[in-house]
Design a protein around this motif. Structure first.
Motif, PDB file in Angstrom:
ATOM      1  N   SER A  57       0.851  -1.188   0.000  1.00  0.00           N
ATOM      2  CA  SER A  57       0.000   0.000   0.000  1.00  0.00           C
ATOM      3  C   SER A  57       0.881   1.231   0.000  1.00  0.00           C
ATOM      4  O   SER A  57       1.860   1.315   0.748  1.00  0.00           O
ATOM      5  CB  SER A  57      -0.914   0.012   1.226  1.00  0.00           C
ATOM      6  OG  SER A  57      -1.881  -1.018   1.148  1.00  0.00           O
ATOM      7  N   ILE A  58       0.534   2.178  -0.866  1.00  0.00           N
ATOM      8  CA  ILE A  58       1.286   3.421  -0.980  1.00  0.00           C
ATOM      9  C   ILE A  58       0.350   4.557  -0.609  1.00  0.00           C
ATOM     10  O   ILE A  58      -0.708   4.725  -1.235  1.00  0.00           O
ATOM     11  CB  ILE A  58       1.826   3.619  -2.408  1.00  0.00           C
ATOM     12  CG1 ILE A  58       2.664   2.394  -2.820  1.00  0.00           C
ATOM     13  CG2 ILE A  58       2.659   4.895  -2.495  1.00  0.00           C
ATOM     14  CD1 ILE A  58       3.063   2.396  -4.280  1.00  0.00           C
ATOM     15  N   GLY A  59       0.715   5.303   0.423  1.00  0.00           N
ATOM     16  CA  GLY A  59      -0.156   6.357   0.932  1.00  0.00           C
ATOM     17  C   GLY A  59       0.343   7.744   0.582  1.00  0.00           C
ATOM     18  O   GLY A  59       1.549   8.020   0.639  1.00  0.00           O
ATOM     19  N   PHE A  60      -0.586   8.619   0.215  1.00  0.00           N
ATOM     20  CA  PHE A  60      -0.283   9.994  -0.149  1.00  0.00           C
ATOM     21  C   PHE A  60      -1.135  10.929   0.705  1.00  0.00           C
ATOM     22  O   PHE A  60      -2.359  10.784   0.759  1.00  0.00           O
ATOM     23  CB  PHE A  60      -0.583  10.253  -1.622  1.00  0.00           C
ATOM     24  CG  PHE A  60       0.132   9.339  -2.581  1.00  0.00           C
ATOM     25  CD1 PHE A  60       1.357   9.690  -3.110  1.00  0.00           C
ATOM     26  CD2 PHE A  60      -0.439   8.119  -2.940  1.00  0.00           C
ATOM     27  CE1 PHE A  60       2.014   8.845  -4.004  1.00  0.00           C
ATOM     28  CE2 PHE A  60       0.204   7.269  -3.830  1.00  0.00           C
ATOM     29  CZ  PHE A  60       1.445   7.630  -4.361  1.00  0.00           C
ATOM     30  N   LYS A  61      -0.507  11.888   1.346  1.00  0.00           N
ATOM     31  CA  LYS A  61      -1.233  12.820   2.206  1.00  0.00           C
ATOM     32  C   LYS A  61      -1.684  14.051   1.434  1.00  0.00           C
ATOM     33  O   LYS A  61      -0.975  14.543   0.554  1.00  0.00           O
ATOM     34  CB  LYS A  61      -0.340  13.243   3.382  1.00  0.00           C
ATOM     35  CG  LYS A  61      -1.088  13.936   4.513  1.00  0.00           C
ATOM     36  CD  LYS A  61      -0.180  14.131   5.711  1.00  0.00           C
ATOM     37  CE  LYS A  61      -0.964  14.619   6.917  1.00  0.00           C
ATOM     38  NZ  LYS A  61      -1.925  13.607   7.394  1.00  0.00           N
ATOM     39  N   ASP A  62      -2.864  14.536   1.778  1.00  0.00           N
ATOM     40  CA  ASP A  62      -3.402  15.790   1.274  1.00  0.00           C
ATOM     41  C   ASP A  62      -3.508  15.802  -0.253  1.00  0.00           C
ATOM     42  O   ASP A  62      -2.891  16.629  -0.933  1.00  0.00           O
ATOM     43  CB  ASP A  62      -2.553  16.973   1.754  1.00  0.00           C
ATOM     44  CG  ASP A  62      -3.282  18.303   1.565  1.00  0.00           C
ATOM     45  OD1 ASP A  62      -4.528  18.305   1.531  1.00  0.00           O
ATOM     46  OD2 ASP A  62      -2.602  19.333   1.445  1.00  0.00           O
ATOM     47  N   LYS A  63      -4.300  14.876  -0.805  1.00  0.00           N
ATOM     48  CA  LYS A  63      -4.554  14.807  -2.245  1.00  0.00           C
ATOM     49  C   LYS A  63      -6.053  14.949  -2.494  1.00  0.00           C
ATOM     50  O   LYS A  63      -6.881  14.641  -1.631  1.00  0.00           O
ATOM     51  CB  LYS A  63      -4.053  13.480  -2.823  1.00  0.00           C
ATOM     52  CG  LYS A  63      -2.563  13.258  -2.667  1.00  0.00           C
ATOM     53  CD  LYS A  63      -1.749  14.255  -3.480  1.00  0.00           C
ATOM     54  CE  LYS A  63      -0.256  13.971  -3.373  1.00  0.00           C
ATOM     55  NZ  LYS A  63       0.541  14.941  -4.157  1.00  0.00           N
ATOM     56  N   ASP A  64      -6.403  15.382  -3.707  1.00  0.00           N
ATOM     57  CA  ASP A  64      -7.820  15.570  -4.012  1.00  0.00           C
ATOM     58  C   ASP A  64      -8.399  14.349  -4.725  1.00  0.00           C
ATOM     59  O   ASP A  64      -7.686  13.398  -5.056  1.00  0.00           O
ATOM     60  CB  ASP A  64      -8.044  16.840  -4.837  1.00  0.00           C
ATOM     61  CG  ASP A  64      -7.280  16.831  -6.162  1.00  0.00           C
ATOM     62  OD1 ASP A  64      -6.913  15.733  -6.646  1.00  0.00           O
ATOM     63  OD2 ASP A  64      -7.055  17.921  -6.720  1.00  0.00           O
ATOM     64  N   ILE A  65      -9.699  14.391  -4.981  1.00  0.00           N
ATOM     65  CA  ILE A  65     -10.395  13.264  -5.589  1.00  0.00           C
ATOM     66  C   ILE A  65      -9.899  13.013  -7.009  1.00  0.00           C
ATOM     67  O   ILE A  65      -9.834  11.870  -7.460  1.00  0.00           O
ATOM     68  CB  ILE A  65     -11.927  13.500  -5.578  1.00  0.00           C
ATOM     69  CG1 ILE A  65     -12.677  12.246  -6.028  1.00  0.00           C
ATOM     70  CG2 ILE A  65     -12.301  14.694  -6.429  1.00  0.00           C
ATOM     71  CD1 ILE A  65     -12.586  11.098  -5.074  1.00  0.00           C
ATOM     72  N   GLU A  66      -9.512  14.067  -7.711  1.00  0.00           N
ATOM     73  CA  GLU A  66      -9.003  13.891  -9.079  1.00  0.00           C
ATOM     74  C   GLU A  66      -7.701  13.101  -9.076  1.00  0.00           C
ATOM     75  O   GLU A  66      -7.459  12.283  -9.972  1.00  0.00           O
ATOM     76  CB  GLU A  66      -8.800  15.253  -9.751  1.00  0.00           C
ATOM     77  CG  GLU A  66     -10.087  15.952 -10.127  1.00  0.00           C
ATOM     78  CD  GLU A  66     -10.966  15.110 -11.039  1.00  0.00           C
ATOM     79  OE1 GLU A  66     -10.465  14.650 -12.080  1.00  0.00           O
ATOM     80  OE2 GLU A  66     -12.141  14.898 -10.705  1.00  0.00           O
ATOM     81  N   PHE A  67      -6.859  13.337  -8.071  1.00  0.00           N
ATOM     82  CA  PHE A  67      -5.621  12.572  -7.952  1.00  0.00           C
ATOM     83  C   PHE A  67      -5.932  11.096  -7.767  1.00  0.00           C
ATOM     84  O   PHE A  67      -5.305  10.233  -8.387  1.00  0.00           O
ATOM     85  CB  PHE A  67      -4.790  13.081  -6.768  1.00  0.00           C
ATOM     86  CG  PHE A  67      -3.559  12.264  -6.494  1.00  0.00           C
ATOM     87  CD1 PHE A  67      -2.382  12.497  -7.189  1.00  0.00           C
ATOM     88  CD2 PHE A  67      -3.572  11.259  -5.532  1.00  0.00           C
ATOM     89  CE1 PHE A  67      -1.245  11.733  -6.942  1.00  0.00           C
ATOM     90  CE2 PHE A  67      -2.438  10.486  -5.282  1.00  0.00           C
ATOM     91  CZ  PHE A  67      -1.268  10.736  -5.990  1.00  0.00           C
ATOM     92  N   SER A  68      -6.914  10.783  -6.924  1.00  0.00           N
ATOM     93  CA  SER A  68      -7.252   9.382  -6.669  1.00  0.00           C
ATOM     94  C   SER A  68      -7.792   8.704  -7.925  1.00  0.00           C
ATOM     95  O   SER A  68      -7.517   7.525  -8.168  1.00  0.00           O
ATOM     96  CB  SER A  68      -8.266   9.275  -5.524  1.00  0.00           C
ATOM     97  OG  SER A  68      -9.526   9.794  -5.901  1.00  0.00           O
ATOM     98  N   LYS A  69      -8.547   9.445  -8.733  1.00  0.00           N
ATOM     99  CA  LYS A  69      -9.080   8.875  -9.975  1.00  0.00           C
ATOM    100  C   LYS A  69      -7.961   8.594 -10.965  1.00  0.00           C
ATOM    101  O   LYS A  69      -7.917   7.525 -11.585  1.00  0.00           O
ATOM    102  CB  LYS A  69     -10.118   9.828 -10.577  1.00  0.00           C
ATOM    103  CG  LYS A  69     -11.408   9.916  -9.781  1.00  0.00           C
ATOM    104  CD  LYS A  69     -12.389  10.888 -10.439  1.00  0.00           C
ATOM    105  CE  LYS A  69     -13.714  10.912  -9.690  1.00  0.00           C
ATOM    106  NZ  LYS A  69     -14.691  11.824 -10.316  1.00  0.00           N
ATOM    107  N   ARG A  70      -7.055   9.552 -11.110  1.00  0.00           N
ATOM    108  CA  ARG A  70      -5.913   9.331 -12.008  1.00  0.00           C
ATOM    109  C   ARG A  70      -5.058   8.168 -11.522  1.00  0.00           C
ATOM    110  O   ARG A  70      -4.525   7.397 -12.327  1.00  0.00           O
ATOM    111  CB  ARG A  70      -5.063  10.603 -12.113  1.00  0.00           C
ATOM    112  CG  ARG A  70      -5.740  11.761 -12.820  1.00  0.00           C
ATOM    113  CD  ARG A  70      -4.743  12.849 -13.186  1.00  0.00           C
ATOM    114  NE  ARG A  70      -4.034  13.358 -12.013  1.00  0.00           N
ATOM    115  CZ  ARG A  70      -4.460  14.366 -11.265  1.00  0.00           C
ATOM    116  NH1 ARG A  70      -5.591  14.992 -11.559  1.00  0.00           N
ATOM    117  NH2 ARG A  70      -3.757  14.777 -10.230  1.00  0.00           N
TER     118      ARG A  70
END
Length: 225
Positions: A57-70
């Motif tokens: 699992s790779i976690g990213f802090k403070d990202k928006d929904i568009e980042f998650s979709k991409r």
């Protein structure tokens, strides 16, 4: 391995849960377990997580929904590209599975809590057998040899970071070329939708012969034989 903020475990309940926990103190984390007791897929489906697979699992802090979709598109291409390095030609089964022929090789899961995004990758690498009720395969079963799990994890991470900074339109075009084409059906807003998969739009819609549907609001996509 030289992954940023890497945390390795022999056994975890879930690498996803651990990543969310660690994101309280880090901007980015990588969590890898040799085995998970409570691995999960999309909609809470159980993921068989025995020794021999890659559970990362790779976690990213403070990202928006568009980042998650991409990220869902990008991660699929990252895995497919690395599999090609090992002479394994796989396909995307929309929205989040990687298949070799008619068997599942990898599952991908994106989860969001507040503005924290965690990408989960479960890749079957060195397993030699699976429960009879599960149509799955592994790199070992495909190539008849064992692989270095840590090496593959490093390669996927490196590829992922490159693609995150690449032109997304180009990545999406590549993704659409590698979709496992088929007639499918799925539940969408309480309705049963059927059609032939044509691709994914830049608005993250599954494009079928019967219309367009937001890929993040569909239930499990099933092939129609």
């Amino acid at each position: 391995m030289s992954l940023k903020n890497l945390f390795e475990f022999d056994i975890l309940d879930s690498t996803q849960d651990k990543a969310f926990e660690l994101l309280k103190n880090y901007n980015e984390v990588v969590v890898i377990a040799q085995r998970m007791l409570k691995g999960r897929g999309r909609y809470g489906n159980k993921w068989i997580s025995d020794i021999g697979g890659l559970y990362m699992s790779i976690g990213f802090k403070d990202k928006d929904i568009e980042f998650s979709k991409r990220l869902l598109i990008i991660s699929s291409i990252a895995v497919l590209d690395i599999l090609k390095d090992y002479e394994i030609e796989a396909k995307v089964k929309i929205p989040n599975d990687i298949y070799y022929q008619d068997k599942k090789l990898c599952g991908i899961l994106i989860e969001i809590k507040d503005r924290d995004v965690v990408l989960g990758i479960g890749l079957n690498i060195n397993q030699s057998h699976f429960p009879l009720e599960i149509k799955a395969t592994s790199m070992f079963l495909i190539k008849n040899k064992n692989f270095n799990i840590k090496e593959i994890a490093q390669k996927i991470y490196n590829k992922l970071k490159i693609l995150i900074n690449a032109d997304f339109k180009f990545v999406l075009e590549n993704y659409n070329k590698q979709i496992k084409a088929s007639l499918v059906e799925f539940e969408y807003n309480g309705n049963l939708i059927k059609g032939e998969i044509l691709g994914i739009s830049e608005n993250f819609e599954i494009v079928l012969s019967s219309g367009k549907f937001d890929m993040f609001y569909i239930r499990e996509v099933k092939e129609i034989l």
